[in-house]
Scaffold this active site. Structure first.
Site, short mmCIF file in Angstrom:
data_model
loop_
_atom_site.label_atom_id
_atom_site.label_comp_id
_atom_site.label_asym_id
_atom_site.label_seq_id
_atom_site.Cartn_x
_atom_site.Cartn_y
_atom_site.Cartn_z
N GLY A 119 10.47 -6.10 2.41
CA GLY A 119 11.39 -5.23 1.68
C GLY A 119 10.68 -4.37 0.67
N HIS A 175 6.31 1.50 5.27
CA HIS A 175 7.28 0.80 6.12
C HIS A 175 8.00 1.79 7.03
CE1 HIS A 175 7.21 -1.89 2.42
NE2 HIS A 175 6.90 -2.75 3.38
N ASP A 193 -3.10 -3.60 5.83
CA ASP A 193 -3.40 -5.03 5.72
C ASP A 193 -4.25 -5.44 6.93
OD1 ASP A 193 -1.76 -5.85 3.28
OD2 ASP A 193 -0.34 -4.70 4.46
#
Ligand code: AMP
Length: 239
Positions: A10, A16, A129
């Site tokens: 979130g 995202h 990441d």
């Protein structure tokens, strides 16, 4: 009919959204998970103050034409008596694995649980990441998990700072200095970091072992700006 899974914690940002758009373009059905996974935070890390705004996240998901948001409660993921888990492989050694003991075991475990619940054909992860990507790829390969892993390039601010939910922790002055991490990685020059450097190294993107600089290798780094710890990486280009 291909189902995409986009796992998130979130506090959605442009990174995202890039994952959601790739999934929307490439798959019939898009599921976004929204779960701040307590087990991947060490005591003293930012689990309690991690930014949360589920209403806003759901609004963004709807704008990006996500078909379903899967937002389980912690007790649903980890009911009383929960104790099994995935042991992350060798890609979890060093770097983030050293800085955050147990982190990648917890990430691999929650991702496998999400895969088993949603059963996606494709799962989307961010290049930002990079060690997480290496750990997930290794899990999928070694444990024969029937999922295709898609990796989406890192989305950055104009000064190079990788978008991150944690950037909201930065003061204005720290935010100005934080852009130096990307510049340092691009130059492969630790002295350019205007913060406390934790590590900078050239690694193989699959194994996350140190390697000599060569095209396709990754320059990875972690640094603190004030109390905020940021990670980033850039690929080495052909000279
Ligand atoms: P998080 O919510 O921080 O767990 O991130 C969810 C997914 O978004 C992970 O696969 C991240 O690698 C990815 N992600 C985070 N930041 C970025 C970014 N700046 N660019 C691309 N992907 C990102």
């Amino acid at each position: 009919m291909t189902t995409a899974l986009v796992p998130t914690m979130g506090a959605l940002h442009g990174g995202h959204v890039a994952l959601l758009r790739a999934a929307r373009n490439e798959c019939d059905r898009v599921v976004m998970s929204l779960f701040v996974n307590p087990t991947q935070f060490a005591p003293g890390e930012d689990f309690d103050r991690y930014p949360r705004d589920e209403q806003r996240d759901r609004r963004i998901a709807a704008e990006e034409r996500v078909d379903a948001v899967y937002a389980p409660a912690v007790a649903e993921m980890y009911p009383e008596g929960f104790s099994a888990g995935v042991q992350a492989g060798s890609a979890a050694e060093g770097f983030e694995g050293d800085a955050r003991p147990g982190h990648f075991d917890a990430v691999a475990t929650v991702v496998l649980k999400l895969f088993n619940r949603i059963r996606p054909g494709v799962a989307y992860f961010g290049q930002k990441d990079a060690q997480q990507v290496a750990v997930i790829r290794q899990m999928v390969r070694d444990l024969d998990v029937p999922v295709r892993v898609r990796v989406v390039p890192t989305v950055r601010e104009p000064d190079g700072l990788a978008l991150s939910s944690r950037n909201v922790y930065l003061s204005a002055e720290e935010r100005r200095r934080a852009g130096s991490l990307h510049r340092a990685l691009v130059a492969n020059d630790p002295s350019l970091v205007e913060g406390e450097l934790e590590y900078m190294a050239v690694v193989d993107p699959e194994t996350f072992r140190r390697t000599d600089p060569r095209p396709g290798a990754l320059v990875v780094g972690a640094a603190r700006f004030g109390t905020t710890r940021l990670i980033d990486n850039v690929p080495l280009e052909a000279a």
